[in-house]
Motif scaffolding. Structure first.
Motif: not given
Length: 123
Positions: A115-119, A91-95
């Motif tokens: 901005q999101g980071t892809q995992v 998923a894309v993980y958002y803080c």
């Protein structure tokens, strides 16, 4: 203005580990709750984990026992240690952070997102 900058995403095989980081910057007076959310392709955003200012944590059932959320108050940073990763964690993980920031001499509370980071977890 407050910014949340995420790092640590990437591609990993099933069973592997990743550590996400999210650093908040700006005219920050106080950060209350911080958390991680994720959105898989074609699905809604879901909560992964949250941590309060006094360290109380909350996890989605699907990640309990595998993920650990923590924070460094001095660095205004929240971490997500992800172990035993599964393909369904892709998923894309958002803080997310509930921040009280100083604006023109006054303190205002607002919610901020990274901005999101892809995992991506391969099987």
């Amino acid at each position: 203005q407050v910014q949340l900058e995420e790092s640590g995403g990437g591609l990993v095989q099933a069973g592997g580990s990743l550590r996400l980081s999210c650093a908040a910057s700006g005219f920050i007076f106080r950060i209350n709750e911080m958390g991680w959310y994720r959105q898989a392709l074609g699905k809604q955003v879901e909560l992964v984990a949250t941590i309060s200012a006094d360290g109380r944590t909350n996890y989605a059932t699907s990640v309990k026992g595998r993920f650990t959320i923590s924070r460094d108050h001095a660095e205004n940073t929240v971490y997500l240690q992800m172990n035993s990763l599964k393909p369904e964690d892709t998923a894309v993980y958002y803080c997310n952070a509930d921040v009280e920031a100083e604006v023109k001499g006054s303190v205002w509370g607002s919610e901020y997102w990274g901005q999101g980071t892809q995992v991506t977890v391969s099987s």
